[in-house]
Enzyme design. Structure first.
Site, PDB file in Angstrom:
ATOM      1  N   GLU A  87     122.142  48.469 -10.606  1.00 35.91           N
ATOM      2  CA  GLU A  87     121.490  47.500 -11.485  1.00 35.91           C
ATOM      3  C   GLU A  87     120.115  47.102 -10.935  1.00 35.91           C
ATOM      4  OE1 GLU A  87     124.190  44.276 -12.244  1.00 35.91           O
ATOM      5  OE2 GLU A  87     125.752  45.584 -13.048  1.00 35.91           O
ATOM      6  N   GLU A 135     131.247  50.834 -13.805  1.00 35.67           N
ATOM      7  CA  GLU A 135     132.001  49.608 -13.531  1.00 35.67           C
ATOM      8  C   GLU A 135     132.528  49.027 -14.831  1.00 35.67           C
ATOM      9  OE1 GLU A 135     129.992  46.497 -11.459  1.00 35.67           O
ATOM     10  OE2 GLU A 135     129.259  47.792  -9.841  1.00 35.67           O
TER      11      GLU A 135
END
Length: 504
Positions: free
Chosen positions: A118, A265
């Site tokens: 991220e 995820e």
């Protein structure tokens, strides 16, 4: 010259066979865990639960050694604080690959490098060098002759897509357009995949009640609560499907296609603070079990029904060292001693098998026709049935009636689940029959006419509500597993040939 001559047809072989061979569910293994089990104990836990894919948040040499000769596919990671150095220095990237990948392959089955996590959301300064870091790592893999075995990508958060619903209008935040164009170009050029961290829990708690909880948990939705994209008329049985489709449409908005998505995820916290009531064991158990069942039915989201959503659960153990909300510490599905936090089946090695039977579960012709769609949505979603055969252009699509499609979906679920207590009811809209409902090339599961138990292959392309089956927007069939094995055999053969030439 000999090596080049053999390698080219091998690569062509892989390109030809980039077809969907089945979805997998893997697990993330975080590093912020107090009293982390020893690496060999972690591997023993993975083997007990037949977990075949893991993502490490680093490249811990002890874990990589422990995973040696297990066959488990391993994704290693560049930490966020390493991205800038990799982007600035090709030699640093080469050193990292030599130390953390080349030193372990092929005994440790490393198949991907995740560059940061991220980065665009949590470390914008490093984003300027993100693509350079990916490029330098890829070139280091090329120099080590590992680029055909190990893919490079970078996991991104869903928050770089400001409006993920409806999926059909989703786009990346324009602030990142330049970077996203470079990332997508890199992924396409290297035949890699887009990695996304997609958490329905986070989207649900920040949606202020717009979406029902059952939708986030992959539970059956009532007729009144159906979630539909108003532009494509795609029905979404779960929020994760819609999130993945939002990424596909965002990629397409930048004029890219044929880049598959891996969910690096997804999970649900089982404990939270006073202001986090939805973080509880009941919801976590429901989401993980329903999500796994849905992923292992080998179908994709509505825009990509033939492309499975390979997924990594976040996460194996609770990372109690994580800062932030209380829920941040309680996403694990296992305690440190290997016992389960809640009731779940961690055997992700294969999807549920179809059992042969002379009885078939079909839609009742006298049932309320309006109820069939609910049954189809549940059977093909949380129920785990593979319903690709009733997609447009597939063997069981015609006749295009709710009753016909319901019969196929109901039977797929029944044949798969009858041995473990699955029933043929679907709210009173289904019944059992001894008459084989197969027709033409549409073979129902359990039919004696099918040597494969009636499982239909996934659709080869994306589905459009107006054009049926096509490849004009996103279409591809993609699966690296078989190709990796094949390329490893080729690489080993080339190594022995070159060694023999050297010795002679």
């Amino acid at each position: 010259m000999v090596a080049t001559t053999w390698l080219q047809p091998a690569l062509l072989f892989c390109v030809i066979f980039f077809k969907v061979a089945g979805a997998f569910v893997g697990v993330n293994i975080g590093s912020g865990v107090s009293n982390m089990p020893l690496p060999l104990d972690i591997v023993a836990i993975l083997r007990v639960h037949k977990i075949t894919h893991v993502r490490l948040f680093d490249a811990d040499p002890r874990m990589l050694s422990a995973l040696s000769n297990t066959g488990i596919e391993v994704m290693v990671s560049i930490r966020n604080d390493e991205v800038q150095r990799m982007g600035e220095s090709p030699s640093s990237a080469a050193e990292w690959v030599a130390k953390n990948v080349a030193a372990y392959v092929p005994s440790t089955n490393i198949t991907a490098v995740a560059v940061g996590s991220e980065v665009l959301s949590v470390n914008p300064n490093a984003s300027l060098l993100l693509v350079s870091a990916m490029t330098h790592l890829y070139r280091a893999l090329v120099a080590s002759n590992l680029n055909h075995l190990v893919k490079v990508s970078t996991p991104q958060s869903m928050d770089i897509i400001p409006q993920p619903f409806p999926p059909s209008t989703a786009t990346f935040n324009s602030t990142w357009n330049s970077t996203m164009l470079q990332i997508l170009q890199f992924l396409r050029d290297t035949n890699s995949f887009y990695m996304v961290n997609a958490h329905p829990y986070i989207n649900y708690v920040t949606s202020n009640g717009i979406f029902p909880l059952d939708y986030a948990l992959y539970k059956p939705l009532s007729r009144a609560n159906q979630v539909v994209d108003p532009n494509t008329l795609f029905h979404y049985s779960g929020m994760l499907d819609a999130m993945v489709d939002a990424v596909y449409f965002s990629i397409a908005a930048l004029n890219f296609s044929a880049i598959p998505i891996i969910v690096t995820e997804t999970g649900w916290p089982w404990l939270g603070g006073p202001n986090e009531p939805d973080a509880n064991t009941a919801n976590a158990e429901a989401y993980i079990n329903n999500m796994v069942s849905r992923i292992l039915n080998n179908s994709g989201p509505p825009s990509q029904p033939s492309v499975p959503i390979n997924t990594y659960i976040y996460e194996l153990f609770n990372e109690d060292k994580r800062p932030g909300f209380i829920s941040e510490k309680y996403w694990g599905v296992l305690f440190n001693n290997g016992s389960a936090v809640y009731d779940l089946n961690l055997d992700f090695s294969t999807s549920l098998s179809i059992n042969s039977s002379s009885r078939f579960c079909i839609a009742r012709p006298d049932a309320n026709q309006s109820l069939f769609q609910n049954g189809i949505d549940w059977a093909c979603g949380p129920g785990g049935a593979n319903c690709s055969a009733i997609q447009p252009g597939q063997p069981c699509y015609l006749p295009n009636t709710l009753q016909n499609h319901a019969s196929y979906a109901y039977n797929q679920y029944y044949q798969m689940m009858q041995s473990s207590g699955g029933s043929c009811d679907f709210g009173g809209t289904a019944s059992l029959t001894n008459n084989d409902p197969s027709y033409g090339s549409c073979i129902f599961a359990g039919s004696s006419n099918s040597s494969t138990g009636g499982i239909s292959p996934p659709s080869p392309g994306p589905r459009s509500p107006t054009s049926g089956s096509s490849r004009n927007r996103f279409g591809f069939g993609f699966e690296f597993g078989f190709c990796r094995v094949y390329m490893k055999l080729v690489a080993m053969l080339l190594f022995h040939v070159n060694l023999r030439i050297f010795v002679v």
